[in-house]
Write an enzyme that holds these catalytic residues in place. Structure first.
Site, PDB file in Angstrom:
ATOM      1  N   HIS A 100      78.334  26.519  41.645  1.00  0.00           N
ATOM      2  CA  HIS A 100      79.384  27.312  40.627  1.00  0.00           C
ATOM      3  C   HIS A 100      79.037  27.000  39.121  1.00  0.00           C
ATOM      4  CE1 HIS A 100      81.128  23.053  40.688  1.00  0.00           C
ATOM      5  NE2 HIS A 100      81.678  23.143  39.331  1.00  0.00           N
ATOM      6  N   ASP A 132      78.129  24.634  47.949  1.00  0.00           N
ATOM      7  CA  ASP A 132      77.950  24.548  46.610  1.00  0.00           C
ATOM      8  C   ASP A 132      76.960  23.678  46.151  1.00  0.00           C
ATOM      9  OD1 ASP A 132      78.935  24.758  43.943  1.00  0.00           O
ATOM     10  OD2 ASP A 132      80.610  23.379  43.991  1.00  0.00           O
ATOM     11  N   SER A 176      80.398  18.711  36.925  1.00  0.00           N
ATOM     12  CA  SER A 176      80.170  19.423  37.887  1.00  0.00           C
ATOM     13  C   SER A 176      78.615  19.454  37.974  1.00  0.00           C
ATOM     14  CB  SER A 176      80.518  20.674  37.878  1.00  0.00           C
ATOM     15  OG  SER A 176      82.005  20.985  38.050  1.00  0.00           O
TER      16      SER A 176
END
Length: 249
Positions: free
Chosen positions: A67, A111, A204
């Site tokens: 992402h 992910d 992230s």
């Protein structure tokens, strides 16, 4: 335990499918360059800029979350204070983004993404590789691991220096009740529900380091009003895919 599960169950229905993604909460400033594998990703997506974390796994490859994709990505390595032009830093554009072909942006399944750099880095004391896990672990007891990043340290509280925190891997049940989508085979549930330490917006793609190797990648996290645990991508599940795209690993 039954009381805790009953408390968590209604929260699961309050969270959107892609709960906010990743920052260090309840941590502290890392010793400068003590994590030479850490990468800071500056991401351009249309007219907007954002950032993520990542980590160096080969001289010309960084591993991060899918992402964290963008129209263009620049990787900064060897940094402690990202607002400064430190002599230790190496800034390299990304040549190719390789997200997992089955990544789902709604559920955050798969992910994971490899970034090929335009050139090889020079390994130094401030820039180094992080070894990946070699097995699919089901720990007993669960280990205490570490995560680091440049994300916010609280609501509207920003930092330019690398932060770190220690987190425990917990039973999958906690995340299965908390999140609308949680897949135990490919995800890790991380963070003590009774503790305020966790990750949130900004970190992230950073690594979960357990016993000296990367076991997870920051994927989904708590919100400012909800306690841990958070969700990490389970690296061991993707070793075959990583090796297929990066034979030198």
């Amino acid at each position: 335990m039954q009381v805790l599960i009953l408390f968590l169950l209604p929260m699961a229905f309050l969270l959107p499918p892609g709960a906010r993604t990743a920052e260090i909460i309840g941590g502290w400033e890392a010793q400068p360059h003590s994590r030479p594998y850490m990468a800071y990703l500056k991401i351009r997506r249309g007219q907007k800029n954002s950032y993520c974390g990542g980590f160096l796994v080969a001289k010309d490859f960084v591993l991060t979350a899918a992402h964290c994709w963008g129209d263009a990505i620049t990787v900064k390595l060897g940094a402690h204070d990202i607002s400064e032009e430190e002599d230790s830093q190496q800034v390299i554009p990304v040549r190719r983004q390789i997200p997992h072909p089955n990544y789902n942006g709604n559920t955050y399944k798969n992910d994971i993404m490899l970034l090929q750099l335009t050139r090889r880095v020079k390994l130094t004391q401030a820039v180094g590789l992080l070894q990946l896990t070699s097995a699919r672990h089901r720990w007993r007891p669960y280990p205490t691991c570490s995560v680091a990043g440049w994300g916010r340290t609280g609501l509207n509280v920003r930092t330019n220096v690398l932060q770190e925190v220690y987190l425990v891997v917990v039973n999958d049940t906690f995340c299965q009740y908390r999140y609308l989508y949680y897949f135990p085979s490919s995800m890790l549930c991380v963070g003590d529900p009774e503790d305020d330490k966790s990750i949130n917006l900004g970190d992230s793609g950073g690594p979960l380091v357990c016993r000296g190797v990367a076991e997870g990648i920051v994927s989904r996290c708590i919100s400012n009003s909800i306690k841990p645990p958070a969700v990490f991508t389970r690296i061991s599940h993707f070793l075959r895919w990583i090796k297929a795209n990066l034979p030198e690993i």
